[in-house]
Design an enzyme around this catalytic site. Structure first.
Site, PDB file in Angstrom:
ATOM      1  CG  ASP A   7      -6.417 -11.551   2.838  1.00  0.00           C
ATOM      2  OD1 ASP A   7      -5.547 -11.913   2.022  1.00  0.00           O
ATOM      3  OD2 ASP A   7      -6.544 -10.373   3.221  1.00  0.00           O
ATOM      4  CD  GLU A   8      -9.818  -8.211   3.357  1.00  0.00           C
ATOM      5  OE1 GLU A   8     -10.337  -7.685   4.352  1.00  0.00           O
ATOM      6  OE2 GLU A   8      -8.878  -7.690   2.721  1.00  0.00           O
TER       7      GLU A   8
ATOM      8  NE  ARG B 269      -3.301  -2.910   0.381  1.00  0.00           N
ATOM      9  CZ  ARG B 269      -3.828  -3.688   1.331  1.00  0.00           C
ATOM     10  NH1 ARG B 269      -3.205  -3.856   2.483  1.00  0.00           N
ATOM     11  NH2 ARG B 269      -4.980  -4.310   1.115  1.00  0.00           N
TER      12      ARG B 269
ATOM     13  CG  HIS C 149      -6.000  -8.230  -1.347  1.00  0.00           C
ATOM     14  ND1 HIS C 149      -6.520  -6.964  -1.208  1.00  0.00           N
ATOM     15  CD2 HIS C 149      -6.488  -8.961  -0.310  1.00  0.00           C
ATOM     16  CE1 HIS C 149      -7.285  -6.923  -0.124  1.00  0.00           C
ATOM     17  NE2 HIS C 149      -7.292  -8.116   0.427  1.00  0.00           N
TER      18      HIS C 149
ATOM     19  CD1 TRP D 143      -3.414  -4.959   8.339  1.00  0.00           C
ATOM     20  CD2 TRP D 143      -2.572  -5.527   6.343  1.00  0.00           C
ATOM     21  NE1 TRP D 143      -3.451  -6.325   8.254  1.00  0.00           N
ATOM     22  CE2 TRP D 143      -2.950  -6.714   7.037  1.00  0.00           C
ATOM     23  CE3 TRP D 143      -2.021  -5.647   5.071  1.00  0.00           C
ATOM     24  CZ2 TRP D 143      -2.781  -7.986   6.503  1.00  0.00           C
ATOM     25  CZ3 TRP D 143      -1.860  -6.907   4.526  1.00  0.00           C
ATOM     26  CH2 TRP D 143      -2.239  -8.053   5.234  1.00  0.00           C
ATOM     27  CB  THR D 144       1.187   0.684   4.861  1.00  0.00           C
ATOM     28  OG1 THR D 144       1.200  -0.034   3.619  1.00  0.00           O
ATOM     29  CG2 THR D 144       2.156   0.056   5.835  1.00  0.00           C
TER      30      THR D 144
ATOM     31  CG  ASP E 161      -2.718  -6.020  -1.190  1.00  0.00           C
ATOM     32  OD1 ASP E 161      -3.833  -5.711  -1.674  1.00  0.00           O
ATOM     33  OD2 ASP E 161      -2.603  -6.546  -0.061  1.00  0.00           O
TER      34      ASP E 161
ATOM     35  CD1 TRP F 157      -7.373 -13.370   8.230  1.00  0.00           C
ATOM     36  CD2 TRP F 157      -8.206 -11.354   8.730  1.00  0.00           C
ATOM     37  NE1 TRP F 157      -8.279 -13.029   7.238  1.00  0.00           N
ATOM     38  CE2 TRP F 157      -8.806 -11.797   7.520  1.00  0.00           C
ATOM     39  CE3 TRP F 157      -8.577 -10.105   9.240  1.00  0.00           C
ATOM     40  CZ2 TRP F 157      -9.748 -11.042   6.827  1.00  0.00           C
ATOM     41  CZ3 TRP F 157      -9.520  -9.356   8.550  1.00  0.00           C
ATOM     42  CH2 TRP F 157     -10.098  -9.814   7.359  1.00  0.00           C
TER      43      TRP F 157
END
Length: 493
Positions: A289-290, A133, A226, A435-436, A162, A360
């Site tokens: 994930d996601e 990010r 992602h 996370w950024t 990502d 998580w």
């Protein structure tokens, strides 16, 4: 710290060790202090000489081999005449040295005498930096590894792919650098970009730095979600074939890797094999994930894949993909790790037993993983493990999405009381994640990490009461000042 608090070892120690015996007298570190080591500890002694600015040769500080101790166990004996660190491995010697180094900082080089016998509770004591990010420099990455290792952390999870950027160089895929590694910053109108690949030389340098400090580096390649950056570079890997863009927004995007695309699967095998060679640690994280399945529902290639593999539901495609990619990782000689979504839809797919599950979304993923015989890493975002979250609920505080107070972190345990003993056997330890999305610079990252990262390190090393941990906050602030770290100093809850 007040002078009257500096009279005992216990007041100066953080993380607190397994056992402390207070002694009498003081050992003073000065420019004439020397370091010596038996052959097993020569590398640790060289590092100690560098970090403390002391000469090798004499035996004021002595590293000595002692059989019968566990891999990270050590005995640190401090008298007014000499400091002796005993261990049976170089790693144990490093852990003992790290405790000594913290004592030197905390005591202003005048260390109370005593004996410390110590070893960690959990094998996996990890932290993650999201360098997608917002790109974080190799210099900063090494600084964080150095600080984390000083406080007993031993795993660095490097989030490298990502939606907002791809950071790993893969030979044969030049558009990863020319397209996937940088994004147009939409908050400006001049077309400026953010990001780049890490070079192979930088990756090797970070790993060498980590290895001297007994920290294992774990790279992550996100599959199947992602993936916007990858799809922008290679649109054929997506279901709709684009156009895609490296995202300059945050969130979850419907376009993911196409599970029916054979070219994508070949790319993933190439990327995994090359990454496995680039990183010398035993692990490779495959994300998971996601990942929305929206695009798969109308994709003829995904439909054909389902038919060929005998899958009855679209959601089973991710389970199939997880199984295939995890086996690619094991074939490449690494143990795969995935976020807890890797369990979804895989009940009947015989996931490789080597797959480690990182829980998580609370602790449920870890419990399910243990039930299925998979080792697990606990990093629930609900229990203080997400350090991009606000320190407190306040519009004055920077942060993203939720709240992870210092008190929450101080209460964390990878094996909560409601977890059955059988499940606890499968818990390797815990990990915090940064996370950024909202963190643009390294100094902001430090503010979010400290002192919470240090408190988390305590809980994985030897769990303490919340009250005892919070009482050490002035000491933690002293550590941060000495190590040139921006540190949050507000309320604990």
């Amino acid at each position: 710290m007040q002078n009257n608090q500096q009279s005992t070892l216990s007041n100066l120690l953080f993380p607190m060790p397994l056992a402390v015996t207070e002694g009498s007298g003081l050992f003073r570190i000065n420019t004439a202090t020397t370091i010596a080591a038996e052959p097993l500890f020569e590398g640790v002694a060289d590092l100690a000489s560098e970090l403390l600015g002391l000469k090798l040769g004499g035996e004021d500080i002595l590293f000595k081999e002692e059989g019968g101790l566990e891999e990270e166990e050590y005995i640190l004996t401090i008298s007014s005449q000499q400091i002796v660190i005993k261990a049976s491995t170089a790693q144990g010697g490093f852990r003992g040295f790290s405790t000594l180094r913290r004592l030197i900082i905390a005591s202003d080089t005048i260390i109370p005498a005593g004996i410390i016998t110590d070893k960690p509770t959990f094998e996996w004591r990890g932290f993650m930096l999201d360098c997608c990010r917002h790109f974080l420099s190799p210099t900063f990455v090494k600084k964080m590894i150095g600080v984390a290792s000083l406080f007993g952390m031993n795993r660095f999870h490097w989030h490298l792919t990502d939606d907002q950027g791809w950071r790993i160089p893969i030979d044969g895929y030049p558009r990863l650098e020319s397209v996937a590694s940088k994004r147009v910053e939409l908050s400006y109108t001049d077309g400026r970009t953010h990001g780049r690949l890490y070079t192979k030389e930088e990756i090797a340098d970070v790993q060498a730095y980590a290895a001297r400090r007994f920290v294992i580096v774990i790279p992550e390649i996100e599959v199947p979600g992602h993936a916007s950056a990858l799809l922008a570079a290679y649109p054929d890997f997506g279901c709709t074939k684009g156009p895609y863009e490296v995202q300059d927004r945050w969130g979850i995007f419907d376009e993911v890797m196409c599970a029916g695309n054979d070219g994508l699967m070949q790319f993933l095998e190439d990327a995994i094999n090359q990454t496995a060679k680039l990183f010398d640690g035993p692990y490779l994280h495959i994300g998971g994930d996601e990942a929305p399945h929206t695009a798969w529902k109308s994709c003829p290639d995904c439909t054909r894949r389902m038919e060929a593999e005998g899958l009855s539901k679209i959601d089973e495609l991710q389970g199939w993909m997880t199984s295939v990619v995890a086996r690619m990782v094991t074939k490449a000689g690494k143990s795969p790790i995935g976020w807890d979504e890797v369990l979804d839809g895989t009940e009947n797919m015989n996931l490789p037993k080597e797959l480690i599950v990182q829980s998580w979304r609370g602790s449920a993923g870890g419990l399910e993983a243990a039930k299925r015989g998979h080792y697990t890493i606990m990093s629930p975002n609900t229990d203080g493990c997400y350090l991009d979250y606000h320190h407190i609920e306040s519009e004055e505080e920077m942060g993203n999405l939720g709240v992870s107070t210092i008190e929450q972190v101080a209460r964390f345990t990878p094996t909560p009381s409601h977890m059955a003993d059988e499940a606890k056997r499968f818990v390797l330890g815990g990990q915090v994640n940064l996370w950024t999305e909202r963190i643009t610079k390294s100094r902001q990252a430090e503010y979010m990490l400290f002192p919470r990262l240090l408190i988390f390190a305590q809980q994985l090393w030897q769990s303490q009461s919340v009250a005892d941990t919070l009482a050490k906050r002035p000491l933690l602030e002293k550590f941060c000042d000495h190590l040139d770290l921006v540190c949050y100093r507000g309320p604990s809850a």
